[in-house]
Motif scaffolding. Structure first.
Motif, PDB file in Angstrom:
ATOM      1  N   PRO A  40     -11.226   0.810   3.492  1.00  0.00           N
ATOM      2  CA  PRO A  40     -10.854   1.680   4.064  1.00  0.00           C
ATOM      3  C   PRO A  40     -10.094   1.486   5.162  1.00  0.00           C
ATOM      4  CG  PRO A  40     -13.171   2.283   3.515  1.00  0.00           C
ATOM      5  CD  PRO A  40     -12.705   0.919   3.111  1.00  0.00           C
ATOM      6  N   LEU A  41     -10.562   0.406   5.948  1.00  0.00           N
ATOM      7  CA  LEU A  41      -9.797   0.010   7.236  1.00  0.00           C
ATOM      8  C   LEU A  41      -8.373  -0.757   6.866  1.00  0.00           C
ATOM      9  CD1 LEU A  41      -9.637  -0.729  10.239  1.00  0.00           C
ATOM     10  CD2 LEU A  41     -10.797  -2.903   9.567  1.00  0.00           C
ATOM     11  N   ILE A  42      -8.326  -1.151   5.783  1.00  0.00           N
ATOM     12  CA  ILE A  42      -7.235  -1.880   5.136  1.00  0.00           C
ATOM     13  C   ILE A  42      -6.278  -0.521   4.921  1.00  0.00           C
ATOM     14  CG2 ILE A  42      -5.981  -3.071   3.563  1.00  0.00           C
ATOM     15  CD1 ILE A  42      -8.351  -4.700   3.305  1.00  0.00           C
ATOM     16  N   LEU A  43      -6.804   0.218   4.312  1.00  0.00           N
ATOM     17  CA  LEU A  43      -5.883   1.250   3.886  1.00  0.00           C
ATOM     18  C   LEU A  43      -5.384   2.133   5.052  1.00  0.00           C
ATOM     19  CD1 LEU A  43      -7.615   2.573   0.533  1.00  0.00           C
ATOM     20  CD2 LEU A  43      -5.435   1.292   0.757  1.00  0.00           C
ATOM     21  N   LEU A  44      -6.213   2.126   6.214  1.00  0.00           N
ATOM     22  CA  LEU A  44      -5.753   3.028   7.385  1.00  0.00           C
ATOM     23  C   LEU A  44      -4.687   2.353   8.061  1.00  0.00           C
ATOM     24  CD1 LEU A  44      -6.347   5.409   9.479  1.00  0.00           C
ATOM     25  CD2 LEU A  44      -7.944   3.675  10.386  1.00  0.00           C
ATOM     26  N   SER A  85      -8.657   3.135  -7.314  1.00  0.00           N
ATOM     27  CA  SER A  85      -8.345   1.918  -8.331  1.00  0.00           C
ATOM     28  C   SER A  85      -8.468   0.678  -7.985  1.00  0.00           C
ATOM     29  CB  SER A  85      -6.700   2.044  -8.514  1.00  0.00           C
ATOM     30  OG  SER A  85      -6.269   0.942  -9.104  1.00  0.00           O
ATOM     31  N   PHE A  86      -8.370   0.339  -6.378  1.00  0.00           N
ATOM     32  CA  PHE A  86      -8.690  -0.844  -5.731  1.00  0.00           C
ATOM     33  C   PHE A  86     -10.325  -1.017  -5.758  1.00  0.00           C
ATOM     34  CE2 PHE A  86      -4.666  -0.994  -3.099  1.00  0.00           C
ATOM     35  CZ  PHE A  86      -3.919  -1.449  -4.052  1.00  0.00           C
ATOM     36  N   ALA A  87     -11.050   0.037  -5.440  1.00  0.00           N
ATOM     37  CA  ALA A  87     -12.566   0.022  -5.481  1.00  0.00           C
ATOM     38  C   ALA A  87     -13.047  -0.408  -6.705  1.00  0.00           C
ATOM     39  CB  ALA A  87     -13.110   1.347  -5.084  1.00  0.00           C
ATOM     40  N   LEU A  88     -12.351   0.132  -8.045  1.00  0.00           N
ATOM     41  CA  LEU A  88     -12.904  -0.320  -9.250  1.00  0.00           C
ATOM     42  C   LEU A  88     -12.729  -1.697  -9.627  1.00  0.00           C
ATOM     43  CD1 LEU A  88     -12.174   3.036 -11.022  1.00  0.00           C
ATOM     44  CD2 LEU A  88     -14.294   2.005 -10.629  1.00  0.00           C
ATOM     45  N   LEU A  89     -11.510  -2.218  -9.101  1.00  0.00           N
ATOM     46  CA  LEU A  89     -11.199  -3.502  -9.376  1.00  0.00           C
ATOM     47  C   LEU A  89     -11.847  -4.440  -8.574  1.00  0.00           C
ATOM     48  CD1 LEU A  89      -7.114  -3.153  -9.198  1.00  0.00           C
ATOM     49  CD2 LEU A  89      -8.630  -3.593 -11.260  1.00  0.00           C
ATOM     50  N   LEU A  90     -12.211  -4.015  -7.624  1.00  0.00           N
ATOM     51  CA  LEU A  90     -13.231  -4.977  -6.739  1.00  0.00           C
ATOM     52  C   LEU A  90     -14.593  -4.946  -7.321  1.00  0.00           C
ATOM     53  CD1 LEU A  90     -12.251  -3.968  -3.043  1.00  0.00           C
ATOM     54  CD2 LEU A  90     -12.120  -6.072  -4.058  1.00  0.00           C
TER      55      LEU A  90
END
Length: 350
Positions: A40-44, A85-90
Motif C-alpha cells: 500500500p505504501l509503494i502504491l501511495l 494482482s500484485f498482492a496475488l503475485l506476492l
C-alpha cells in the motif's frame, strides 16, 4: 491429492482465499509478506508521483455547471485491480505448500517366550494381591512395551503347556495372560524342566537373530519327567538366552485365611541353585525378587537389555499451491490491462 487440486480447474474456487486455507499452508518464503505489507505504501507513492506528472486541462465553467457524479468512482477500479494482482503475485512468490510426512518404523525383532509358574504356592500373598497376579501385571506391561517382537506364553505347575504361540498380536496375548488361573492345570508341583522344553519346542524353528526365554517361578523343580538342567542345555543348543526370576520372600509369609477369617502364615523357602544354574547355562541373568516393585524393576531391566534397534524411514510429500495464486494474479493483471484501454480509465478527474 493436493497436487491434483492445484493443477485442476478447482483453482477457480474462492476456497483458496479463506483464512482457514491460508492459515494451514506452510510458506517456503515467508519474508515476502513484508513486501505485501509495504505494497500500500509503494502504491501511495506511485499515486502521488502520477498525480504530479499528469497533464491538466483548464476549462471555464460556472459553479452551477460543476457537479460530482458517482460515475467518476469507476476510475478507481483499475487501480484496485492492479493492487489485487500484485498482492496475488506476492502470495505466489511466498510459495504456499502442504507437506505430508510419513514415518515407517521397523526392527528385526526378537522372539520372547514367557514361562510363568501357576503352582499352588503362587497364591502366597507376600506380593499384592498374590504372586501370580503380580507376575501377570508386569507381564502385561512388558508385552505392551515391545515393538514388533514375537512373544509367546507357557504356563506350568505339575505339567507345562503352551498358552500362546509366538505372536505380535499383543492385545490377544494380553487376553491370554488375563485368563491365566490356577485351575488351568490340575496336576500339582513345579515342572520347570517341562516348561523349558515346551518353550524351546516353540522356538526351535525360529530364524530370529535373538531368542529369549523368561522363566518365573517360586519353587524347586519337583514334577515333570525332564530335568531342568538338561532342558536348559537343549535351549542353549538352539541359541536361546534364558533369564530366570525367583519370586517370593523367605520365612513366614501370608497364605490365605483360616477358619475364623484371620490371615494364615506359612514358612516359605526357595532353593535358588537350580534357577541360577539355568540362567548360567542359558547365558542370561538370575534375579531374586521379594516384592512387586522389585519384580517390575527386573522386567524393566530385561526389557532394556533385550531391545532390538528400531529403524525408521521418513518420507516427505510436498505439494505446491503457488500456481493457484499465480493464475489469479495473471488474470487480474490482464483484466487491469483490458480496463486501461476502456473509457473507465479515461474518465475526467478533478
Amino acid at each position: 491429492m493436493g497436487e491434483q487440486i492445484a493443477n485442476s480447474s478447482q483453482w477457480l474456487s474462492w476456497h483458496w482465499f479463506s483464512w482457514e486455507t491460508l492459515q494451514n499452508f506452510n510458506w517456503e518464503f515467508p519474508m515476502v509478506f513484508y513486501a505485501l505489507i509495504a505494497l500500500p505504501l509503494i502504491l501511495l507513492i506511485w499515486f502521488i508521483i502520477d498525480r504530479r506528472k499528469r497533464q491538466s486541462l483548464s476549462i471555464a465553467l460556472t459553479k452551477s455547471d460543476i457537479k460530482w457524479s458517482p460515475v467518476s468512482l469507476l476510475r478507481l477500479i483499475p487501480n484496485f485491480i492492479l493492487i489485487l494482482s500484485f498482492a496475488l503475485l506476492l502470495l505466489a512468490l511466498a510459495r504456499p505448500q502442504k507437506t505430508n510426512e510419513k514415518v515407517e518404523q521397523w526392527t528385526e525383532g526378537i522372539d520372547i517366550m514367557l514361562l510363568i509358574d501357576i503352582s499352588e504356592s503362587m497364591q502366597i500373598e507376600d506380593f499384592r494381591p498374590n504372586r501370580l497376579e503380580a507376575a501377570k501385571n508386569v507381564a502385561r506391561e512388558f508385552v505392551m512395551g515391545r515393538f514388533q517382537d514375537r512373544i509367546g506364553l507357557v504356563v506350568f505347575s505339575g505339567e507345562a503347556y503352551s498358552r500362546s504361540p509366538l505372536t505380535t498380536d499383543y492385545d490377544l496375548l494380553n487376553t491370554y495372560i488375563d485368563d491365566i488361573d490356577f485351575d488351568l492345570i490340575q496336576k500339582g508341583g513345579t515342572a520347570m524342566g517341562s516348561a523349558l522344553a515346551v518353550g524351546t519346542n516353540r522356538m526351535r524353528e525360529s530364524d530370529s537373530k535373538s531368542k529369549v526365554m523368561i522363566l518365573l517361578s517360586d519353587g524347586d523343580n519337583n514334577a515333570g519327567n525332564i530335568d531342568p538342567i538338561i532342558a536348559a542345555e537343549l535351549a542353549d543348543a538352539y541359541d536361546i538366552k534364558i533369564y530366570t526370576i525367583a519370586i517370593g520372600k523367605e520365612g513366614r509369609v501370608p497364605f490365605g485365611k483360616d477358619y475364623f477369617g484371620r490371615t494364615r502364615y506359612v514358612e516359605n523357602t526357595l532353593n535358588e541353585t537350580t534357577l541360577r544354574k539355568i540362567a548360567e547355562i542359558g547365558h542370561g541373568e538370575f534375579y531374586r525378587v521379594s516384592d512387586n516393585k522389585a519384580l517390575e524393576n527386573v522386567f524393566a531391566l530385561i526389557d532394556k537389555y533385550e531391545k532390538a534397534e528400531i529403524k525408521e524411514n521418513r518420507f516427505k510429500d510436498t505439494t505446491d499451491f503457488y500456481p493457484i495464486y499465480l493464475k489469479w494474479g495473471i488474470v487480474f493483471f490482464l483484466l487491469w490491462m483490458l480496463l486501461k484501454s476502456t473509457f473507465i480509465s479515461n474518465i475526467l478527474q478533478d
